[in-house]
Enzyme design. Sequence first.
Site, PDB file in Angstrom:
ATOM      1  N   ASP A  59       0.825  -1.213   0.000  1.00 44.78           N
ATOM      2  CA  ASP A  59       0.000   0.000   0.000  1.00 44.78           C
ATOM      3  C   ASP A  59       0.866   1.275   0.000  1.00 44.78           C
ATOM      4  O   ASP A  59       2.089   1.195   0.019  1.00 44.78           O
ATOM      5  CB  ASP A  59      -0.927  -0.065   1.232  1.00 44.78           C
ATOM      6  CG  ASP A  59      -2.282   0.559   0.983  1.00 44.78           C
ATOM      7  OD1 ASP A  59      -2.419   1.368   0.043  1.00 44.78           O
ATOM      8  OD2 ASP A  59      -3.226   0.247   1.737  1.00 44.78           O
ATOM      9  N   GLU A 106      -1.102   1.704  -5.170  1.00 44.45           N
ATOM     10  CA  GLU A 106      -0.778   3.130  -5.012  1.00 44.45           C
ATOM     11  C   GLU A 106      -1.863   4.006  -5.616  1.00 44.45           C
ATOM     12  O   GLU A 106      -1.701   5.199  -5.784  1.00 44.45           O
ATOM     13  CB  GLU A 106       0.650   3.309  -5.401  1.00 44.45           C
ATOM     14  CG  GLU A 106       1.327   4.091  -6.474  1.00 44.45           C
ATOM     15  CD  GLU A 106       0.696   5.020  -7.403  1.00 44.45           C
ATOM     16  OE1 GLU A 106      -0.211   4.620  -8.137  1.00 44.45           O
ATOM     17  OE2 GLU A 106       1.149   6.166  -7.442  1.00 44.45           O
ATOM     18  N   TRP A 107      -3.026   3.362  -5.844  1.00 47.10           N
ATOM     19  CA  TRP A 107      -4.287   4.047  -6.190  1.00 47.10           C
ATOM     20  C   TRP A 107      -4.251   4.794  -7.525  1.00 47.10           C
ATOM     21  O   TRP A 107      -5.104   5.649  -7.791  1.00 47.10           O
ATOM     22  CB  TRP A 107      -4.698   5.023  -5.065  1.00 47.10           C
ATOM     23  CG  TRP A 107      -4.483   4.473  -3.698  1.00 47.10           C
ATOM     24  CD1 TRP A 107      -4.861   3.234  -3.245  1.00 47.10           C
ATOM     25  CD2 TRP A 107      -3.829   5.108  -2.589  1.00 47.10           C
ATOM     26  NE1 TRP A 107      -4.484   3.067  -1.939  1.00 47.10           N
ATOM     27  CE2 TRP A 107      -3.845   4.198  -1.516  1.00 47.10           C
ATOM     28  CE3 TRP A 107      -3.224   6.363  -2.402  1.00 47.10           C
ATOM     29  CZ2 TRP A 107      -3.286   4.490  -0.266  1.00 47.10           C
ATOM     30  CZ3 TRP A 107      -2.675   6.659  -1.166  1.00 47.10           C
ATOM     31  CH2 TRP A 107      -2.709   5.738  -0.119  1.00 47.10           C
ATOM     32  N   GLY A 108      -3.239   4.520  -8.358  1.00 46.08           N
ATOM     33  CA  GLY A 108      -3.201   5.158  -9.677  1.00 46.08           C
ATOM     34  C   GLY A 108      -2.627   6.552  -9.682  1.00 46.08           C
ATOM     35  O   GLY A 108      -2.537   7.197 -10.733  1.00 46.08           O
ATOM     36  N   ASP A 158     -10.128   3.616  -3.312  1.00 47.77           N
ATOM     37  CA  ASP A 158     -10.866   2.426  -2.851  1.00 47.77           C
ATOM     38  C   ASP A 158     -12.276   2.346  -3.419  1.00 47.77           C
ATOM     39  O   ASP A 158     -12.955   3.358  -3.592  1.00 47.77           O
ATOM     40  CB  ASP A 158     -10.964   2.437  -1.323  1.00 47.77           C
ATOM     41  CG  ASP A 158      -9.610   2.158  -0.686  1.00 47.77           C
ATOM     42  OD1 ASP A 158      -8.602   2.053  -1.413  1.00 47.77           O
ATOM     43  OD2 ASP A 158      -9.577   2.054   0.546  1.00 47.77           O
TER      44      ASP A 158
END
Length: 413
Positions: free
Chosen positions: A156, A189-191, A211
Amino acid sequence: MKKLITALCLATGLTGFAQGNNYVQDYTKYQNLALTPPMGWNSWNKFACNVDEKMIMQMADAMVATGMRDAGYTYINIDDCWHGDRDAQGFIHPDAKRFPSGMKALADYVHSKGLKLGIYSDAGSQTCGGRPGSRGFEFQDAQQYAAWGIDYLKYDWCNTEGLKAEGAYKTITAALKKAGRPIVLSICEWGTDKPWEWGQNVGHLWRTTGDIYNCFDCIEDHGTWKSWGVMQIVDMQKDLRKYAGPGHWNDPDMLEIGNGKLTPGENRAHFTLWAMLAAPLIAGNDLRTMDAETLEVLTNKDVIALNQDKQGTQGFKVSATDGLEVWAKPLQGGDWAIAFLNRGTVNKTVDFDWSKNEIKDTDFGFSTNFATTTYNLKNLWDKKDKGTATTKKVFKTMVPAHDVVVLRLTKKK
Ligand code: GLA
């Protein structure tokens, strides 16, 4: 002085390169671990920080008993909050109250069921849940995971002050390589820093968004960050398909099927779109107590086959008219999947004239040819054959609100 330096350089062979740039570190991932999108289960969506070994073992048991393992689900992934403290040497240990038997025993148990065990860490100093992160301990953590028998690491991006994503993920992939056990690396890394542009040789999958939120079509505002409904996440996948393929997948986050907020039609639409997107299929519900409808969605073998197609081509949106979207996915051997998604709140009828709807994949060069090829049609949710697709025919169907109809087009031999 200059002469002395030159003599020293010559004596030590230190000539002809830029300062500090001569060491070549292996930053490539283990290959061939995810030639099709990973399938499994993860604790976060349903249980958040509430994880312990008993529950994880029960989830492995349920994966087998429900037939999910046989449908292709392999990974049992523990998300955030399993951590205890680091010891005096810096090695991480699990929370002794929640995991009294230790991670090695848990991995042995999961392996004995024919499944694999995944774990979670974070590139920063703390995880998103405030547990110890891997920053400064990357090689030790990788060694520890390898010694425990871990097969999958979700890594994460919280509390990463000053770090650059590509470098941080290259450090952990190098650490995993060094530790010597093949471990799938899930880049979470959520883009933010476009992991699709650098992730292919670093990890096996990368999150493309923040998320998921357990709703079909909504945005949840948490103040400093937002989480996203199924439709919002789907829209964020635009233009990313060219980066995905066998061994490296776009990850639009884990499934919310069976978590109580989506209708049966919405569950089908969610699952179908993740299949069409060649997304990792990581269930996020309680496998021990799920109802028959949830299990039926999660184990639809024809829809799973679209997702697991060995060609590994991510699908794409062909058209959108008034809330009705047509999606296509090229499959191996010249087959296709075509999905009709109704995002609206009223039922819609579809009259799909094959002669007017040749499909072209401009990223990968695939195309249908209804004029010269006949395809057998199967509706993958009602499981019925629907005749053939040729230019002489029109496919008619009703797509209920917030639901989907998906066809497999199998080239007639
Ligand atoms: C982030 C990730 C989630 C989950 C939580 C755990 O929000 O994106 O998928 O792992 O952290 O704290």
